[in-house]
Motif scaffolding. Structure first.
Motif, PDB file in Angstrom:
ATOM      1  N   LYS A  60      79.688 163.087  31.348  1.00 34.46           N
ATOM      2  CA  LYS A  60      79.954 162.169  30.223  1.00 34.46           C
ATOM      3  C   LYS A  60      79.136 162.545  28.991  1.00 34.46           C
ATOM      4  N   GLY A  61      78.266 163.551  29.126  1.00 37.17           N
ATOM      5  CA  GLY A  61      77.456 163.971  27.991  1.00 37.17           C
ATOM      6  C   GLY A  61      76.341 163.002  27.648  1.00 37.17           C
ATOM      7  N   LEU A  62      75.886 162.198  28.604  1.00 39.19           N
ATOM      8  CA  LEU A  62      74.822 161.218  28.358  1.00 39.19           C
ATOM      9  C   LEU A  62      73.468 161.860  28.621  1.00 39.19           C
ATOM     10  N   ARG A  63      72.674 162.004  27.554  1.00 38.10           N
ATOM     11  CA  ARG A  63      71.377 162.657  27.689  1.00 38.10           C
ATOM     12  C   ARG A  63      70.326 161.705  28.263  1.00 38.10           C
ATOM     13  N   ALA A  64      69.397 162.297  28.988  1.00 33.89           N
ATOM     14  CA  ALA A  64      68.247 161.537  29.472  1.00 33.89           C
ATOM     15  C   ALA A  64      67.213 161.446  28.344  1.00 33.89           C
ATOM     16  N   GLY A  65      66.554 160.309  28.221  1.00 33.06           N
ATOM     17  CA  GLY A  65      65.577 160.122  27.152  1.00 33.06           C
ATOM     18  C   GLY A  65      64.296 160.904  27.405  1.00 33.06           C
ATOM     19  N   GLU A  66      63.671 161.370  26.304  1.00 32.99           N
ATOM     20  CA  GLU A  66      62.421 162.136  26.442  1.00 32.99           C
ATOM     21  C   GLU A  66      61.308 161.290  27.053  1.00 32.99           C
ATOM     22  N   HIS A  67      61.254 159.997  26.648  1.00 35.26           N
ATOM     23  CA  HIS A  67      60.208 159.121  27.174  1.00 35.26           C
ATOM     24  C   HIS A  67      60.347 158.973  28.691  1.00 35.26           C
ATOM     25  N   LEU A  68      61.592 158.822  29.144  1.00 32.18           N
ATOM     26  CA  LEU A  68      61.838 158.686  30.583  1.00 32.18           C
ATOM     27  C   LEU A  68      61.468 159.967  31.325  1.00 32.18           C
ATOM     28  N   MET A  69      61.817 161.129  30.738  1.00 28.75           N
ATOM     29  CA  MET A  69      61.471 162.402  31.389  1.00 28.75           C
ATOM     30  C   MET A  69      59.956 162.554  31.496  1.00 28.75           C
ATOM     31  N   GLN A  70      59.231 162.171  30.390  1.00 22.27           N
ATOM     32  CA  GLN A  70      57.773 162.248  30.405  1.00 22.27           C
ATOM     33  C   GLN A  70      57.212 161.356  31.506  1.00 22.27           C
ATOM     34  N   GLN A  71      57.819 160.190  31.643  1.00 25.50           N
ATOM     35  CA  GLN A  71      57.341 159.206  32.628  1.00 25.50           C
ATOM     36  C   GLN A  71      57.591 159.704  34.058  1.00 25.50           C
ATOM     37  N   VAL A  72      58.735 160.286  34.289  1.00 20.14           N
ATOM     38  CA  VAL A  72      59.126 160.685  35.650  1.00 20.14           C
ATOM     39  C   VAL A  72      58.585 162.059  36.035  1.00 20.14           C
ATOM     40  N   PHE A  73      58.669 163.022  35.102  1.00 17.52           N
ATOM     41  CA  PHE A  73      58.305 164.415  35.431  1.00 17.52           C
ATOM     42  C   PHE A  73      56.943 164.827  34.871  1.00 17.52           C
ATOM     43  N   GLY A  74      56.365 163.981  33.997  1.00 18.75           N
ATOM     44  CA  GLY A  74      55.118 164.377  33.343  1.00 18.75           C
ATOM     45  C   GLY A  74      55.345 165.434  32.287  1.00 18.75           C
ATOM     46  N   ALA A  75      56.581 165.597  31.832  1.00 16.67           N
ATOM     47  CA  ALA A  75      56.934 166.583  30.804  1.00 16.67           C
ATOM     48  C   ALA A  75      58.239 166.152  30.138  1.00 16.67           C
ATOM     49  N   SER A  76      58.349 166.408  28.846  1.00 19.46           N
ATOM     50  CA  SER A  76      59.595 166.088  28.141  1.00 19.46           C
ATOM     51  C   SER A  76      60.314 167.359  27.695  1.00 19.46           C
ATOM     52  N   ASP A  77      59.680 168.524  27.919  1.00 19.20           N
ATOM     53  CA  ASP A  77      60.313 169.800  27.579  1.00 19.20           C
ATOM     54  C   ASP A  77      61.516 170.015  28.515  1.00 19.20           C
ATOM     55  N   PRO A  78      62.713 170.095  27.956  1.00 18.08           N
ATOM     56  CA  PRO A  78      63.908 170.231  28.815  1.00 18.08           C
ATOM     57  C   PRO A  78      63.862 171.445  29.748  1.00 18.08           C
ATOM     58  N   LEU A  79      63.243 172.537  29.298  1.00 16.81           N
ATOM     59  CA  LEU A  79      63.196 173.725  30.151  1.00 16.81           C
ATOM     60  C   LEU A  79      62.298 173.490  31.374  1.00 16.81           C
ATOM     61  N   LYS A  80      61.158 172.804  31.145  1.00 11.63           N
ATOM     62  CA  LYS A  80      60.275 172.508  32.278  1.00 11.63           C
ATOM     63  C   LYS A  80      60.943 171.534  33.244  1.00 11.63           C
ATOM     64  N   VAL A  81      61.626 170.533  32.672  1.00  4.74           N
ATOM     65  CA  VAL A  81      62.315 169.558  33.528  1.00  4.74           C
ATOM     66  C   VAL A  81      63.467 170.243  34.289  1.00  4.74           C
ATOM     67  N   ALA A  82      64.165 171.148  33.599  1.00  7.83           N
ATOM     68  CA  ALA A  82      65.268 171.872  34.260  1.00  7.83           C
ATOM     69  C   ALA A  82      64.745 172.668  35.456  1.00  7.83           C
ATOM     70  N   GLU A  83      63.573 173.288  35.303  1.00  9.70           N
ATOM     71  CA  GLU A  83      62.999 174.043  36.426  1.00  9.70           C
ATOM     72  C   GLU A  83      62.730 173.132  37.620  1.00  9.70           C
ATOM     73  N   ILE A  84      62.204 171.932  37.338  1.00  6.65           N
ATOM     74  CA  ILE A  84      61.918 170.985  38.427  1.00  6.65           C
ATOM     75  C   ILE A  84      63.221 170.561  39.112  1.00  6.65           C
ATOM     76  N   ILE A  85      64.240 170.289  38.298  1.00 10.98           N
ATOM     77  CA  ILE A  85      65.531 169.876  38.878  1.00 10.98           C
ATOM     78  C   ILE A  85      66.091 170.989  39.771  1.00 10.98           C
ATOM     79  N   LEU A  86      66.007 172.233  39.266  1.00 15.74           N
ATOM     80  CA  LEU A  86      66.544 173.355  40.056  1.00 15.74           C
ATOM     81  C   LEU A  86      65.777 173.532  41.356  1.00 15.74           C
ATOM     82  N   LYS A  87      64.440 173.440  41.284  1.00 20.73           N
ATOM     83  CA  LYS A  87      63.608 173.713  42.463  1.00 20.73           C
ATOM     84  C   LYS A  87      63.633 172.572  43.478  1.00 20.73           C
ATOM     85  N   GLU A  88      63.650 171.331  42.968  1.00 21.98           N
ATOM     86  CA  GLU A  88      63.516 170.190  43.886  1.00 21.98           C
ATOM     87  C   GLU A  88      64.824 169.444  44.113  1.00 21.98           C
TER      88      GLU A  88
END
Length: 239
Positions: A60-88
């Motif tokens: 649907k093209g709905l982006r995740a918020g940066e604040h939420l990513m920071q809260q959940v992953f400890g990072a808001s950089d999409p590339l760092k979050v993408a690595e976590i998603i791929l690995k885990e």
């Protein structure tokens, strides 16, 4: 929220997905490269992802918020979050891509059986068409997420009631006269593992090679063509 959109009715995309803290995070991916990334065979995340945005719903093209990513992953950089998603996280493939992967692995497994296996009644390899028909009879199901090599033993257990197969490795002593030795050397190396080679005083080649049983006749045919039938081969061990 504006961004890349994926029309669910017209597009079907492969995604990596993770659920954390009750929230879903997704990233569109190249499926083949994502599998390689998870196996540690490649490390550049930009080669794997199709977008540098993290989505709560990619289709649907709905982006995740940066604040939420920071809260959940400890990072808001999409590339760092993408690595976590791929690995885990998990890789979700389209039906078409899963079918493509299953078909590729089916062909690879059939090739392994054809090259390494022989019919114990004749000591000859089973033709590919015979193996393919046995797959159909046994209703073999291929797991697209496991390597072909990992599935060979399971497939053989299902095939053996229909088609006798014995995997064997042969050690063969080869003697090639000097006039053909140099130009035939590449044929020997291509088909087999060289266990021993000795260039004789007369320029001839004496070698001991190891090769899968299913390739034995093809090896003889190619060597006979290269040497005009002058090569002398003798099986010295079957294991």
């Amino acid at each position: 929220m504006p961004g890349i959109t994926f029309d669910k009715e017209r597009f079907s995309i492969n995604i990596a997905r993770i659920k954390k803290g009750g929230n879903v995070f997704e990233i569109p991916i190249d499926a083949d490269l994502a599998v390689e990334f998870k196996k540690g065979k490649i490390s550049e995340i930009r080669d794997v992802i199709k977008s540098e945005h993290i989505f709560s719903d990619a289709k649907k093209g709905l982006r995740a918020g940066e604040h939420l990513m920071q809260q959940v992953f400890g990072a808001s950089d999409p590339l760092k979050v993408a690595e976590i998603i791929l690995k885990e996280g998990e890789i979700q493939l389209t039906a078409d891509h899963r079918e493509k992967m299953r078909e590729e692995k089916k062909k690879r497994i059939m090739d392994i059986i054809h090259r390494n296996g022989v019919d114990p009644r004749t000591d000859a390899p089973h033709p590919i068409t015979r193996i393919e028909n046995a797959f159909e009879q046994a209703k073999i199901r291929i797991d697209e997420m496991r390597s072909a090599e990992e599935q060979v033993d399971d497939v053989l257990k299902q095939l053996r009631p229909i088609m006798p197969i014995r995997f064997e490795i042969k050690e063969i002593q080869v003697h090639i006269p000097a006039i053909h030795a140099s130009k035939s050397y590449s044929v020997v190396k291509h088909f087999s593992k060289m266990l021993k080679e000795e260039w004789m005083n007369d320029g001839s080649l004496l070698a001991v090679v190891e090769l899968p049983g299913g390739l034995e006749q093809e090896f003889y045919d190619k060597l006979n063509t290269a040497t005009h039938g002058d090569a002398d081969c003798k099986v010295i061990k079957t294991k």
